[in-house]
Design an enzyme around this catalytic site. Structure first.
Site, PDB file in Angstrom:
ATOM      1  N   TYR A 169       0.740  -0.972   0.081  1.00  0.00           N
ATOM      2  CA  TYR A 169       0.020   0.065   0.107  1.00  0.00           C
ATOM      3  C   TYR A 169       1.008   1.173  -0.036  1.00  0.00           C
ATOM      4  O   TYR A 169       0.423   2.186  -0.896  1.00  0.00           O
ATOM      5  CB  TYR A 169      -1.062   0.144   1.290  1.00  0.00           C
ATOM      6  CG  TYR A 169      -1.779   1.062   1.266  1.00  0.00           C
ATOM      7  CD1 TYR A 169      -2.759   1.433   0.290  1.00  0.00           C
ATOM      8  CD2 TYR A 169      -1.587   2.180   2.390  1.00  0.00           C
ATOM      9  CE1 TYR A 169      -3.593   2.595   0.464  1.00  0.00           C
ATOM     10  CE2 TYR A 169      -2.597   3.209   2.322  1.00  0.00           C
ATOM     11  CZ  TYR A 169      -3.419   3.345   1.294  1.00  0.00           C
ATOM     12  OH  TYR A 169      -4.462   4.491   1.295  1.00  0.00           O
ATOM     13  N   LYS A 173       0.987   4.152  -2.800  1.00  0.00           N
ATOM     14  CA  LYS A 173       1.000   5.670  -2.593  1.00  0.00           C
ATOM     15  C   LYS A 173       2.023   6.480  -2.799  1.00  0.00           C
ATOM     16  O   LYS A 173       1.828   7.590  -3.175  1.00  0.00           O
ATOM     17  CB  LYS A 173       0.307   5.782  -1.270  1.00  0.00           C
ATOM     18  CG  LYS A 173      -1.177   5.234  -1.020  1.00  0.00           C
ATOM     19  CD  LYS A 173      -2.206   5.939  -1.955  1.00  0.00           C
ATOM     20  CE  LYS A 173      -3.726   5.408  -1.883  1.00  0.00           C
ATOM     21  NZ  LYS A 173      -4.687   6.054  -2.586  1.00  0.00           N
TER      22      LYS A 173
HETATM   23  N1  LIG Z   1      -9.434   5.887   5.095  1.00  0.00           N
HETATM   24  C1  LIG Z   1      -8.348   6.295   5.280  1.00  0.00           C
HETATM   25  O1  LIG Z   1      -7.742   6.274   6.574  1.00  0.00           O
HETATM   26  C2  LIG Z   1      -7.298   6.890   3.870  1.00  0.00           C
HETATM   27  C3  LIG Z   1      -6.366   7.444   4.442  1.00  0.00           C
HETATM   28  C4  LIG Z   1      -5.476   8.021   3.313  1.00  0.00           C
HETATM   29  C5  LIG Z   1      -6.099   7.763   2.085  1.00  0.00           C
HETATM   30  N2  LIG Z   1      -7.005   7.134   1.696  1.00  0.00           N
HETATM   31  C6  LIG Z   1      -7.488   6.845   0.575  1.00  0.00           C
HETATM   32  O2  LIG Z   1      -8.576   7.507   0.108  1.00  0.00           O
HETATM   33  C7  LIG Z   1      -9.162   6.929  -0.917  1.00  0.00           C
HETATM   34  C8  LIG Z   1     -10.830   6.469  -0.599  1.00  0.00           C
HETATM   35  O3  LIG Z   1     -10.844   5.460   0.513  1.00  0.00           O
HETATM   36  P1  LIG Z   1     -11.705   5.678   1.594  1.00  0.00           P
HETATM   37  O4  LIG Z   1     -11.277   5.964   2.758  1.00  0.00           O
HETATM   38  O5  LIG Z   1     -13.170   6.397   1.253  1.00  0.00           O
HETATM   39  O6  LIG Z   1     -12.018   4.150   1.648  1.00  0.00           O
HETATM   40  P2  LIG Z   1     -13.557   3.114   1.396  1.00  0.00           P
HETATM   41  O7  LIG Z   1     -14.741   3.966   2.160  1.00  0.00           O
HETATM   42  O8  LIG Z   1     -13.323   1.947   1.280  1.00  0.00           O
HETATM   43  O9  LIG Z   1     -14.004   3.742  -0.265  1.00  0.00           O
HETATM   44  C9  LIG Z   1     -13.261   3.139  -1.325  1.00  0.00           C
HETATM   45  C10 LIG Z   1     -13.914   3.505  -2.390  1.00  0.00           C
HETATM   46  O10 LIG Z   1     -12.936   2.856  -3.475  1.00  0.00           O
HETATM   47  C11 LIG Z   1     -13.776   2.239  -4.546  1.00  0.00           C
HETATM   48  N3  LIG Z   1     -13.188   1.178  -5.399  1.00  0.00           N
HETATM   49  C12 LIG Z   1     -12.055   0.356  -4.647  1.00  0.00           C
HETATM   50  N4  LIG Z   1     -11.826  -0.770  -5.630  1.00  0.00           N
HETATM   51  C13 LIG Z   1     -12.188  -0.137  -6.736  1.00  0.00           C
HETATM   52  C14 LIG Z   1     -12.114  -0.486  -8.189  1.00  0.00           C
HETATM   53  N5  LIG Z   1     -11.487  -1.734  -8.425  1.00  0.00           N
HETATM   54  N6  LIG Z   1     -12.780   0.272  -9.124  1.00  0.00           N
HETATM   55  C15 LIG Z   1     -13.524   1.386  -8.693  1.00  0.00           C
HETATM   56  N7  LIG Z   1     -13.696   1.747  -7.593  1.00  0.00           N
HETATM   57  C16 LIG Z   1     -12.844   0.985  -6.463  1.00  0.00           C
HETATM   58  C17 LIG Z   1     -14.916   1.430  -3.513  1.00  0.00           C
HETATM   59  O11 LIG Z   1     -16.197   1.308  -4.416  1.00  0.00           O
HETATM   60  P3  LIG Z   1     -16.696   0.022  -5.070  1.00  0.00           P
HETATM   61  O12 LIG Z   1     -16.246  -0.921  -3.716  1.00  0.00           O
HETATM   62  O13 LIG Z   1     -18.104   0.168  -5.103  1.00  0.00           O
HETATM   63  O14 LIG Z   1     -16.024  -0.303  -6.197  1.00  0.00           O
HETATM   64  C18 LIG Z   1     -15.287   3.012  -2.490  1.00  0.00           C
HETATM   65  O15 LIG Z   1     -16.181   3.593  -3.407  1.00  0.00           O
HETATM   66  C19 LIG Z   1      -8.463   5.542  -1.172  1.00  0.00           C
HETATM   67  O16 LIG Z   1      -7.516   5.758  -2.415  1.00  0.00           O
HETATM   68  C20 LIG Z   1      -7.689   5.509  -0.165  1.00  0.00           C
HETATM   69  O17 LIG Z   1      -6.144   4.866  -0.334  1.00  0.00           O
HETATM   70  C21 LIG Z   1      -7.804   6.596   2.841  1.00  0.00           C
END
Ligand SMILES: NC(=O)c1ccc[n+]([C@@H]2O[C@H](COP(=O)([O-])OP(=O)(O)OC[C@H]3O[C@@H](n4cnc5c(N)ncnc54)[C@H](OP(=O)(O)O)[C@@H]3O)[C@@H](O)[C@H]2O)c1
Length: 271
Positions: A169, A173
């Site tokens: 991961y 990133k």
């Molecule tokens: N939460 C944290 O602590 C955190 C911290 C730093 C960065 N981020 C980043 O923020 C972003 C959003 O994460 P989040 O926290 O909102 O997580 P989340 O609630 O798990 O949402 C992830 C989203 O990505 C979509 N997704 C996953 N695989 C996909 C695919 N193959 N094609 C299209 N869509 C896909 C999922 O939709 P479907 O399952 O419907 O496809 C969902 O809408 C990510 O890039 C993550 O790495 C998160």
């Protein structure tokens, strides 16, 4: 005072990947509130439709007359064929994208190097890196031709500092950070803007996915401190998008107040 200048978002068309949950869903709703049109993309169509309904309600509540068109398009960013035919699936009147939010991404597991499965490694790189790059490639030529456009990539604290148990991961990133930096430099002679948002801990479905559905393990990640919520990052994304056209927010590193790095946090609620 509003966190964004709504007038700059009115009538803009925003494409958000991973809009079915978490940060992507909250961002869609906030753009809707600002009078934008939003194309919501992800794999889960029912969840996308529910977010689109929330967008419609937010737009109505805003009282803004322009914008307010919301389309859902099923997209697995890991599927090259779906990416190739993606534009054809967007309604004709929404094909001129102004803002691309590359948000789809995920983490799987906490295995250390040596124990990481090939499947997990490929899945994370395919979505977090190749999917983001392919989507960018799909729209950058149009942005150049129209002399406009804003690409907002969702990086992570994990893209600034690696940690044990997150090798793949963190590598994905870091790749996002590097790709975004190259892109920023390549479009310096254009009006195109490039932003990377790097969140720390945000309580979404993210950790549930990491622990393969184990909600108790996911909850432990946030135990004793107040993590960010999806709306916090949505505000940063929409704020960056609503700066005047000559201003480019290149990077935003956003942490909960009790987190200082991937591994340094203070948990006042945990005795
Ligand atoms: N939460 C944290 O602590 C955190 C911290 C730093 C960065 N981020 C980043 O923020 C972003 C959003 O994460 P989040 O926290 O909102 O997580 P989340 O609630 O798990 O949402 C992830 C989203 O990505 C979509 N997704 C996953 N695989 C996909 C695919 N193959 N094609 C299209 N869509 C896909 C999922 O939709 P479907 O399952 O419907 O496809 C969902 O809408 C990510 O890039 C993550 O790495 C998160």
């Amino acid at each position: 005072m509003s966190v964004f200048n709504a007038s700059r978002l009115v009538g803009k068309t925003v494409l958000i990947t991973g809009a079915s949950a978490g940060i992507g869903a909250a961002t869609a709703v906030l753009f809707a509130k600002g009078g934008s049109n939003v194309i919501l993309a992800a794999r889960r169509t029912d969840a996308l439709k529910a977010v689109a309904e929330a967008c419609t309600a937010a737009h109505k509540e805003s009282g803004i007359q322009q914008g307010g068109k919301f389309a859902t398009v099923q997209l697995d960013v890991a599927d090259k064929k779906q990416i190739a035919s993606f534009i054809d699936k967007i309604p004709q009147d929404l094909r001129s994208i102004d803002i691309l939010v590359n948000n789809a991404g995920f983490v799987l597991g906490v295995e250390k190097v040596g124990d990481i499965s090939e499947a997990d490694m490929e899945a994370m790189f395919t979505v977090n890196v190749f999917g983001l790059i392919s989507l960018t490639q799909l729209f950058i030529k149009d942005f150049r031709a129209r002399k406009t456009g804003h690409i907002i990539n969702i990086g992570s604290v994990a893209g600034r500092e690696p940690y044990a148990g997150g090798a793949i991961y963190c590598a994905t990133k870091h790749a996002v950070r590097s790709f975004t930096g190259s892109l920023l430099r390549e479009v310096v002679d254009t009006p195109i803007r490039v932003t990377e948002i790097q969140p720390g801990m945000v309580e979404t479905e993210f950790s549930v996915v990491r622990f393969r559905g184990d909600k108790a393990a996911a909850d432990k990640v946030y135990e004793g401190l107040q993590p960010l919520v999806a709306e916090d990052i949505a505000e940063e994304i929409v704020w960056a998008a609503s700066r005047p056209p000559h201003v480019n927010i290149a990077e935003l590193y956003v942490l909960p107040v009790n987190q200082a790095s991937p591994t340094i946090s203070f948990r006042p609620g945990k005795q």
